[in-house]
Design an enzyme around this catalytic site. Structure first.
Site, mmCIF file in Angstrom:
data_model
loop_
_atom_site.group_PDB
_atom_site.id
_atom_site.type_symbol
_atom_site.label_atom_id
_atom_site.label_comp_id
_atom_site.label_asym_id
_atom_site.label_seq_id
_atom_site.Cartn_x
_atom_site.Cartn_y
_atom_site.Cartn_z
ATOM 1 N N CYS A 1 0.826 -1.218 0.000
ATOM 2 C CA CYS A 1 0.000 0.000 0.000
ATOM 3 C C CYS A 1 0.856 1.262 0.000
ATOM 4 O O CYS A 1 0.339 2.356 -0.186
ATOM 5 C CB CYS A 1 -0.944 -0.008 1.186
ATOM 6 N N CYS B 1 -13.212 0.154 7.809
ATOM 7 C CA CYS B 1 -12.276 -0.322 6.789
ATOM 8 C C CYS B 1 -12.339 0.538 5.534
ATOM 9 O O CYS B 1 -13.414 0.957 5.113
ATOM 10 C CB CYS B 1 -12.613 -1.753 6.384
ATOM 11 N N SER B 2 -11.176 0.752 4.901
ATOM 12 C CA SER B 2 -11.159 1.406 3.596
ATOM 13 C C SER B 2 -11.681 0.415 2.563
ATOM 14 O O SER B 2 -11.594 -0.795 2.751
ATOM 15 C CB SER B 2 -9.748 1.876 3.256
ATOM 16 N N ILE C 1 -12.393 -1.318 -1.445
ATOM 17 C CA ILE C 1 -11.683 -1.773 -2.643
ATOM 18 C C ILE C 1 -11.969 -0.736 -3.731
ATOM 19 O O ILE C 1 -13.124 -0.391 -3.964
ATOM 20 C CB ILE C 1 -12.220 -3.161 -3.072
ATOM 21 N N LYS D 1 -10.346 5.923 3.744
ATOM 22 C CA LYS D 1 -11.676 5.467 4.137
ATOM 23 C C LYS D 1 -12.763 5.954 3.196
ATOM 24 O O LYS D 1 -13.593 5.163 2.747
ATOM 25 C CB LYS D 1 -11.966 5.949 5.574
ATOM 26 N N HIS E 1 -9.212 3.644 -1.725
ATOM 27 C CA HIS E 1 -7.845 3.166 -1.540
ATOM 28 C C HIS E 1 -7.427 2.237 -2.676
ATOM 29 O O HIS E 1 -7.354 1.020 -2.498
ATOM 30 C CB HIS E 1 -7.760 2.467 -0.175
#
Ligand SMILES: [Zn+2]
Lengths: 132, 387
Positions: free
Chosen positions: B87, B210-211, B213, B332, B336
């Site tokens: 990342c 969670c961020s 997809i 978020k 991402h």
């Protein structure tokens, strides 16, 4: 995704908690390392079989998993610290509400995952509450 | 070493871009950045592209050459290099471009980042992202990427005064900012209740911790500072570039709840820029999960360990607060696309320092920071930019 060769190479370690120890400084390694980060080239690495008793450092309950683990959810995942010092990641064989930081655990031999594509079932060490 | 400036930025909208391929995305971002800089393709001396896993996501490797080719630069034969650090691929791509210009080896350099993640199903993407951690000793036993950050959260909440509501407030704030960013994946605001009623992914983290997809690409153009004004009236200077590593596996860290690589890279960046945390007007931190933003604020030195939850609750990190964090919406809410994230962070800070951030503008912003993390903290890139 884990190939058969890649898994078999690590069978002694995964089945029997065989790691290493640096004879120069006395530090234990699991997962095993062939180079001591403290002594580097002055280190002398020897094999060490761990008793397997340890303590839960932190944990979570996995509810969404990758394909290989989907059928096992929910399962408890933890960082376990062996009594000799090294920390590693393992599943706990207990109900989610039993998991807690500081829980004493012992090793148990279990199925880890089923590789959907190849049909290979992987075994290894999980941890259960209690002492042997 | 000579001074370096960002002279152009470009970023695609982030989200599930069914209609856009990997190539479409980076060509779009690259074209925007070159137009913004007023640079012609033949002036480019080198390219770097951050990309985590085109091999898993679109079954394509060798994307450095692919990008140069579809950017129309194959016949110019410029060096084009893929940079991979999970990342943090984008942050490292920016750093490589900075080094190339700072060293005097290159003049005009493009730093890009791209990830096309939605061509595969969730199971495959979860598995690919687990490759950012230790495949052999974490992924093998069933550790997912959210699961590893969840174990950081469990440890953190056991040791420091962080409430579940304060953690949720990180996501609420970032969605508020994202709703003011036209390229953000999510444009709706949420409440603490939205987070707390979303499904558990890995205890204590829920879906809205969670961020997502994301598909997307971003690109920036760098030039020597002394030449920057040939291209733009608003050059943004790179005041510091720092990078640090740590153990690949979370279980081998000195402290589960402290990202020592963030601490090290942050210190090096402040030293290089001869600045302190008080000098920073805004910061884009790597909030792949809400707990990651809490740790980042502390590990970069903006407050002591255990205080970030309270600061978040009090609005210090919100737009209009003393230290706005993730004005873009962060990972978020902005999204991402892993390889692109580090470059998008630079785009956001440049927009803010130029005063072009519209409804999310930080008044009078002069110095901004970016913080990009690979895996659970095995690689960290920190940059400071200023006008
Ligand atoms: Zn040693």
């Amino acid at each position: 995704m884990s190939s058969v060769a890649r898994f078999w190479r690590k069978i002694p370690q995964r089945y029997n908690l065989v790691g290493t120890r640096c004879a120069t400084c006395g530090r234990y390694f699991f997962p095993p390392r062939n180079l001591c980060p403290d002594c580097r080239r002055a280190g002398k690495i020897v094999e060490h079989r761990f008793a397997g008793t340890g303590t839960v450092v932190t944990y979570t309950v996995i509810r969404t998993a990758s394909e290989q683990f989907e059928q096992m959810t929910p399962y408890v995942l933890a960082v376990v610290q062996l009594d000799e010092g090294p920390r590693f990641t393992a599943q706990l064989v207990c109900r989610p509400e039993e998991a807690r930081i500081g829980l004493r655990v012992r090793p148990v031999f279990r199925r880890i995952s089923a590789d959907g594509e190849s049909g290979v079932i992987h075994y290894g060490t999980k941890f259960a509450p209690g002492t042997p | 070493m000579r001074d370096v400036a960002v002279i152009g930025i470009g970023c695609t909208p982030f989200g599930e871009k069914w209609g856009s391929s990997f190539r479409d995305l980076f060509v779009q971002a690259g074209t925007m950045a070159l137009e913004d800089a007023g640079v012609a393709g033949e002036e480019i001396g080198a390219m770097y592209v951050g990309n985590m896993s085109a091999g898993r996501f679109i079954e394509q490797e060798h994307v450095g050459a692919l990008i140069a080719d579809y950017a129309g630069l194959a016949t110019a034969h410029i060096p084009s290099t893929r940079v991979e650090a999970a990342c943090a691929s984008g942050g490292l791509s920016f750093r490589q471009a900075f080094i190339a210009v700072a060293s005097g080896l290159e003049e005009i350099v493009v730093a890009a980042g791209v990830e096309k993640m939605t061509d595969v199903g969730t199971g495959v993407s979860v598995d690919a992202l687990a490759g950012a951690a230790d495949r052999e000793w974490e992924g093998f036993v069933g550790a997912t990427f959210p699961g590893l950050y969840a174990m950081i959260a469990t440890d953190y909440m056991n040791r420091y005064p962080l409430t579940r509501e304060q953690l949720a407030q990180v996501a609420v704030k970032n969605h508020y900012n994202g709703a003011r960013n036209p390229i953000a994946q999510f444009s709706q605001e949420i409440t603490i209740e939205t987070v707390l009623s979303s499904s558990l992914v890995a205890d204590p983290l829920r879906l809205f911790d969670c961020s997502p997809i994301t598909d997307g690409a971003a690109a920036v153009v760098l030039a020597p500072l002394e030449r920057a004004r040939e291209y733009t009236d608003t050059p943004v200077r790179v005041l510091a570039s720092a990078q640090a590593s740590d153990t690949i596996a979370l279980h081998d860290r000195r402290d589960i709840s402290t990202l020592d690589a963030t601490v090290a890279a942050g210190k090096r960046a402040f030293e290089m820029a001869q600045l302190s945390p008080r000098d920073i007007d805004l910061v884009e931190v790597h909030d792949c999960f809400t707990i990651a933003e809490i740790c980042a604020i502390e590990d970069l030195g903006f407050c002591r360990k255990g205080e970030a939850g309270r600061l978040t609750e009090e609005g210090v990190t919100a737009l209009g607060g003393d230290l706005p964090v993730n004005t873009s919406g962060g990972l978020k809410a902005c999204g991402h696309p892993v390889g692109a994230t580090g470059i998008k962070q630079v785009c956001e800070v440049v927009q803010q320092l130029r005063g072009e951030a519209g409804r999310r503008q930080v008044d009078g912003a002069r110095i901004g920071m970016t913080h990009n993390v690979g895996g659970t903290g095995a690689t960290v890139a920190v940059h400071i930019l200023g006008v």
